[in-house]
Design an enzyme around this catalytic site. Structure first.
Site, mmCIF file in Angstrom:
data_model
loop_
_atom_site.group_PDB
_atom_site.id
_atom_site.type_symbol
_atom_site.label_atom_id
_atom_site.label_comp_id
_atom_site.label_asym_id
_atom_site.label_seq_id
_atom_site.Cartn_x
_atom_site.Cartn_y
_atom_site.Cartn_z
ATOM 1 N N GLY A 1 0.860 -1.074 -0.021
ATOM 2 C CA GLY A 1 -0.096 -0.160 0.141
ATOM 3 C C GLY A 1 0.880 1.221 -0.023
ATOM 4 O O GLY A 1 2.081 1.025 -0.070
ATOM 5 N N ASN A 2 0.267 2.471 -0.017
ATOM 6 C CA ASN A 2 0.797 3.584 0.056
ATOM 7 C C ASN A 2 0.674 4.195 1.323
ATOM 8 O O ASN A 2 -0.199 4.125 2.100
ATOM 9 C CB ASN A 2 0.217 4.672 -0.937
ATOM 10 N N ARG A 3 1.502 5.317 1.582
ATOM 11 C CA ARG A 3 1.417 5.856 2.992
ATOM 12 C C ARG A 3 0.493 7.251 2.670
ATOM 13 O O ARG A 3 0.488 7.962 1.772
ATOM 14 C CB ARG A 3 2.513 6.537 3.459
ATOM 15 N N SER A 4 -0.634 7.025 3.528
ATOM 16 C CA SER A 4 -1.786 8.088 3.297
ATOM 17 C C SER A 4 -2.582 8.036 4.292
ATOM 18 O O SER A 4 -3.028 6.949 4.953
ATOM 19 C CB SER A 4 -2.535 7.863 2.001
#
Ligand code: C5P
Length: 408
Positions: free
Chosen positions: A213-216
Site C-alpha cells: 500500500g501507500n502511505r496516506s
C-alpha cells in the site's frame, strides 16, 4: 438576513454566558426565531428566566421531566427540535461541552440535541486562555472541525481571570455576521452539486495478513469532503482504510483495494457533477494472493519475490468517459513537479490537478497541513503557502466552483 430562521442557541457554563441575553436580543432583532437551550452550569452565570423572557420561548434544559407522575407529553422533544433547527450555535462553548461534542456524549439536553441535529453546527469556544490552549482542548477542536462543525475562533484580550490571551467570546456583531454567512449561502456556493471524493490509501493483499500500500492518512480527502459538504454539496466519500471520523452529512463508502475503489467510483460517477481523486491508489497489486500466510524462511538465506500486476488508473478511465463532469486529480511528485503534473492534467483529461511534494516541510501524508500548487486548464499555477488541509480543500473548491457553475 436571519429573518424567519430557526436558530437554537446552546448556552454552556462559562462567564461569557452573561452576554447571551444581548445575543438573543440581537438575533431576534435580525428576525430570527431563537430557542435557547442551557446546560445546568450555564444557569450559574445567567438565569433561564432572563433568557426565556428575551427569547419569548421557554428555555430547555432537562432531558427528563422533573417527576414521572407529571408526564410532559414531550417525549421526543430533542429530536423534534433538532429537525426544527436551521442552525445550532453553541456560545459560549465551554471546554467541557467542546470535549463532549467531540466524543459524541449525550448526557444533557444540549449535547443530545447536537447529536441529533442535521443543520450546520457552529461552536464558539470561550474559556480561560490555558484551558483554550490545553492540548486536549485543541485536539477536540480539531476533531470538531474535521467532523464538519464551524468553529468561531475566540478573540484575544483580557479574560475574567485577569490573564491575557485567546479565549474571549467574539463581539456579538462578529458572531452574527458569521451566522449570516453560513445561512445566506455565501458559503453554500456548491448547493445542489453532487461531489464524489476519494481518500486514503488502498491496501492490496499479499496473503491473509499482509498487503502492499501507500502511505496516506486520508486527511486531505476527508477535509475536501468536509469543506464541500459545508458549502452545500451532496458529498459521497469513497475511502480506503483510514482511521478518521466521517464528516457530518456525507455518505461514506469504505473500500480496501484499488479494484474495489474503481468499482465504487465507476458506479457512482455518472450521477456526479465532480470527482476529486485524492486517494493514494496503489499502482500495483500482487499478481496472486496467497491463500495462507506466507511462511518466513527460517534459514534467512533466501529472500522473497512478489510478482506485481498494474492496477487500473481510475482517474484516467473516468477522464476518458466523462461528459461534462469536473475532474480533479492529485500529483505527488518528488522531482520535476510542474512538468509531470501538467502532463497528468492533459493525459487524464482533468480540469485541475493539485501538486504536492512530500519533501517540503508541512506537506505530505501524516501532517495536518499541506503545501500545494493548484494547476488549472488555463491560467498560471497557484502555489499556496503552508495552510491547514481544510483551507487547502477550500482553495481547491474555489478553483472548481466557477467551472461547476458554468457547465452543469
Ligand atoms: O499518475 P499518478 O498515480 O501520479 O496520478 C495521481 C492521480 O491519479 C491521483 O489523483 C490518484 O488518485 C489517481 N490515481 C488513480 N488510479 C490509480 C493511480 C492514481 O485514479 N491507479
Amino acid at each position: 438576513m436571519l429573518r424567519g430562521k430557526h436558530i437554537i442557541l446552546g448556552v454552556t457554563g462559562g462567564i461569557a454566558a452573561y452576554k447571551t441575553p444581548w445575543l438573543v436580543r440581537d438575533l431576534i432583532r435580525e428576525g430570527a426565531d431563537v430557542q435557547v437551550v442551557m446546560t445546568r452550569s450555564a444557569t450559574q452565570f445567567v438565569t433561564p428566566l432572563t433568557l426565556s423572557t428575551v427569547s419569548k420561548r421557554e428555555v430547555l434544559m432537562d432531558l427528563f421531566p422533573p417527576s414521572t407522575e407529571e408526564p410532559t407529553g414531550r417525549w421526543t422533544e430533542h429530536i423534534d427540535l433538532a429537525l426544527w433547527a436551521e442552525l445550532l450555535l453553541v456560545a459560549p462553548a465551554s471546554a467541557n461541552t467542546v470535549a463532549k461534542i467531540a466524543h459524541g456524549l449525550a448526557d444533557n439536553f444540549l449535547t443530545t440535541l447536537i447529536l441529533a441535529a442535521r443543520c450546520p453546527l457552529v461552536v464558539s469556544p470561550a474559556m480561560d486562555v490555558d484551558m483554550y490552549r490545553n492540548e486536549v482542548t485543541q485536539a477536540n477542536l480539531v476533531a470538531l472541525k474535521e467532523a464538519g462543525c464551524h468553529i468561531i475562533e475566540p478573540e484575544s484580550g483580557e479574560l475574567a481571570s485577569g490573564l491575557k490571551g485567546p479565549g474571549r467570546l467574539p463581539e456579538l456583531a462578529r458572531l452574527i455576521e458569521f451566522l449570516e454567512k453560513i445561512l445566506t449561502g455565501s458559503t453554500r456556493d456548491l448547493a445542489g452539486k453532487k461531489i464524489l471524493v476519494t481518500a486514503g490509501p488502498t491496501f492490496e493483499p499479499i496473503d491473509p495478513v499482509r498487503f502492499v500500500g501507500n502511505r496516506s492518512s486520508g486527511r486531505m480527502g476527508f477535509a475536501l469532503a468536509n469543506a464541500a459538504s459545508q458549502r452545500g454539496a451532496e458529498v459521497t466519500l469513497v475511502s480506503g482504510p483510514v482511521s478518521l471520523a466521517t464528516p457530518r452529512q456525507t455518505t461514506r463508502i469504505d473500500v480496501r483495494t484499488a479494484a474495489e475503489m474503481m468499482a465504487a467510483v465507476d458506479r457512482l460517477f455518472p450521477e456526479q457533477d465532480a470527482l476529486i481523486m485524492s486517494a493514494a491508489v496503489a499502482d500495483y497489486a500482487p499478481a496472486t494472493i496467497a491463500e495462507q500466510k506466507i511462511k518466513r524462511d527460517r534459514s534467512g538465506s533466501s529472500g522473497l519475490s512478489i510478482s506485481l500486476k498494474s492496477n487500473p488508473d481510475i482517474l484516467k478511465a473516468l477522464g476518458s468517459k466523462k461528459t461534462n463532469q469536473v475532474l480533479v486529480g492529485f500529483a505527488l511528485e518528488t522531482e520535476n513537479g510542474l512538468e509531470n503534473a501538467r502532463k497528468k492534467l492533459s493525459e487524464k483529461n482533468l480540469d485541475a490537478i493539485v501538486l504536492n511534494d512530500p519533501g517540503v516541510e508541512g506537506a505530505g501524508f501524516e501532517t495536518a497541513t499541506n503545501v500545494v500548487t493548484i494547476i488549472g486548464r488555463s491560467g498560471s499555477p497557484r502555489t499556496l503557502p503552508k495552510m491547514s488541509k481544510f483551507d487547502v480543500a477550500n482553495e481547491i473548491l474555489n478553483e472548481i466552483a466557477p467551472i461547476l457553475k458554468s457547465v452543469r
